[in-house]
Design a protein around this motif. Structure first.
Motif, mmCIF file in Angstrom:
data_model
loop_
_atom_site.group_PDB
_atom_site.id
_atom_site.type_symbol
_atom_site.label_atom_id
_atom_site.label_comp_id
_atom_site.label_asym_id
_atom_site.label_seq_id
_atom_site.Cartn_x
_atom_site.Cartn_y
_atom_site.Cartn_z
ATOM 1 N N UNK A 12 0.882 -1.151 -0.186
ATOM 2 C CA UNK A 12 -0.047 -0.004 -0.061
ATOM 3 C C UNK A 12 0.873 1.184 -0.057
ATOM 4 N N UNK A 13 1.836 1.209 0.792
ATOM 5 C CA UNK A 13 2.713 2.317 0.975
ATOM 6 C C UNK A 13 3.316 2.667 -0.257
ATOM 7 N N UNK A 14 3.811 1.681 -0.953
ATOM 8 C CA UNK A 14 4.518 1.987 -2.366
ATOM 9 C C UNK A 14 3.618 1.793 -3.764
ATOM 10 N N UNK A 15 2.589 1.679 -3.353
ATOM 11 C CA UNK A 15 1.467 1.537 -4.410
ATOM 12 C C UNK A 15 1.635 0.419 -5.279
ATOM 13 N N UNK A 16 2.527 -0.724 -4.880
ATOM 14 C CA UNK A 16 2.916 -1.669 -5.761
ATOM 15 C C UNK A 16 1.929 -2.799 -5.555
ATOM 16 N N UNK A 17 1.924 -3.883 -6.400
ATOM 17 C CA UNK A 17 1.094 -5.171 -6.212
ATOM 18 C C UNK A 17 2.216 -6.052 -5.489
ATOM 19 N N UNK A 18 1.378 -7.036 -4.368
ATOM 20 C CA UNK A 18 1.833 -8.002 -3.633
ATOM 21 C C UNK A 18 1.857 -8.863 -4.385
ATOM 22 N N UNK A 19 3.069 -9.664 -5.016
ATOM 23 C CA UNK A 19 2.881 -10.900 -5.777
ATOM 24 C C UNK A 19 2.835 -12.108 -4.959
ATOM 25 N N UNK A 20 3.744 -11.940 -3.841
ATOM 26 C CA UNK A 20 3.894 -13.323 -3.077
ATOM 27 C C UNK A 20 4.446 -12.809 -1.458
ATOM 28 N N UNK A 21 3.940 -13.556 -0.747
ATOM 29 C CA UNK A 21 4.692 -13.723 0.761
ATOM 30 C C UNK A 21 4.770 -15.045 0.990
ATOM 31 N N UNK A 22 6.302 -15.284 1.044
ATOM 32 C CA UNK A 22 6.394 -16.920 1.392
ATOM 33 C C UNK A 22 7.331 -16.833 2.408
ATOM 34 N N UNK A 23 6.931 -17.457 3.471
ATOM 35 C CA UNK A 23 7.824 -17.436 4.726
ATOM 36 C C UNK A 23 7.888 -15.907 5.138
ATOM 37 N N UNK A 24 9.079 -15.300 5.293
ATOM 38 C CA UNK A 24 9.425 -14.081 5.703
ATOM 39 C C UNK A 24 9.804 -13.171 4.499
ATOM 40 N N UNK A 25 9.441 -13.579 3.245
ATOM 41 C CA UNK A 25 10.004 -12.821 2.040
ATOM 42 C C UNK A 25 8.801 -12.441 1.243
ATOM 43 N N UNK A 26 8.864 -11.033 1.150
ATOM 44 C CA UNK A 26 7.801 -10.430 0.337
ATOM 45 C C UNK A 26 8.371 -10.033 -1.075
ATOM 46 N N UNK A 27 7.612 -10.441 -2.212
ATOM 47 C CA UNK A 27 7.750 -10.131 -3.467
ATOM 48 C C UNK A 27 6.778 -9.033 -3.962
ATOM 49 N N UNK A 28 7.309 -7.758 -4.340
ATOM 50 C CA UNK A 28 6.530 -6.526 -4.696
ATOM 51 C C UNK A 28 6.902 -6.497 -6.266
#
Length: 101
Positions: free
Chosen positions: A67-83
Motif C-alpha cells: 500500500x505504501x509503495x502503491x505496488x502489487x503484492x505478488x507473493x509472501x512466502x515465509x518471511x520474504x515479500x515479493x513486490x
C-alpha cells in the motif's frame, strides 16, 4: 490488479532475486517506503526480507509495503515479500496478456 497467470510469471521471475531490503524491529516507516519505491522504479520487481525481530505480523508488513509503495503484492512466502510495480521510465518486464473470453 494482477491475474493469477501474471502473478505466476512474476513469481518465476523473482525466484532468482535476493532481498534488497529488510524490515526489522522498527517495522515499516516512511523512509523505507521511499527507498523501496525508488528501487521499484528502477527494477520493477524486488524482494523484501522480514527479519525475525520484526514485532509486526508478516501479513500486515506485506500489506503496508504494498500500500505504501502503491505496488502489487505478488507473493509472501515465509518471511520474504515479493513486490511488483510497473516502471514509468525503465520498463523491462513484459507481463503475459490477459485473455478476454
Amino acid at each position: 490488479m494482477l491475474t493469477g497467470k501474471q502473478k505466476r510469471f512474476l513469481r518465476a521471475e523473482a525466484h532468482h532475486l535476493t532481498p534488497i531490503f529488510q524490515v526489522g524491529k522498527g517495522g515499516v516507516n516512511e523512509q523505507m517506503l521511499r527507498q523501496i519505491s525508488e528501487a521499484l522504479e528502477v527494477r520493477e520487481l524486488i524482494k523484501v526480507r522480514i527479519l525475525d525481530n520484526c514485532e509486526e505480523e508478516k501479513h500486515d508488513v506485506a500489506e503496508a509495503l504494498a500500500k505504501g509503495t502503491r505496488a502489487e503484492l505478488v507473493q509472501l512466502i515465509g518471511l520474504t515479500v515479493v513486490l511488483y510495480k510497473e516502471s514509468k521510465n525503465n520498463k523491462k518486464i513484459v507481463l503475459p496478456k490477459v485473455e478476454k473470453k
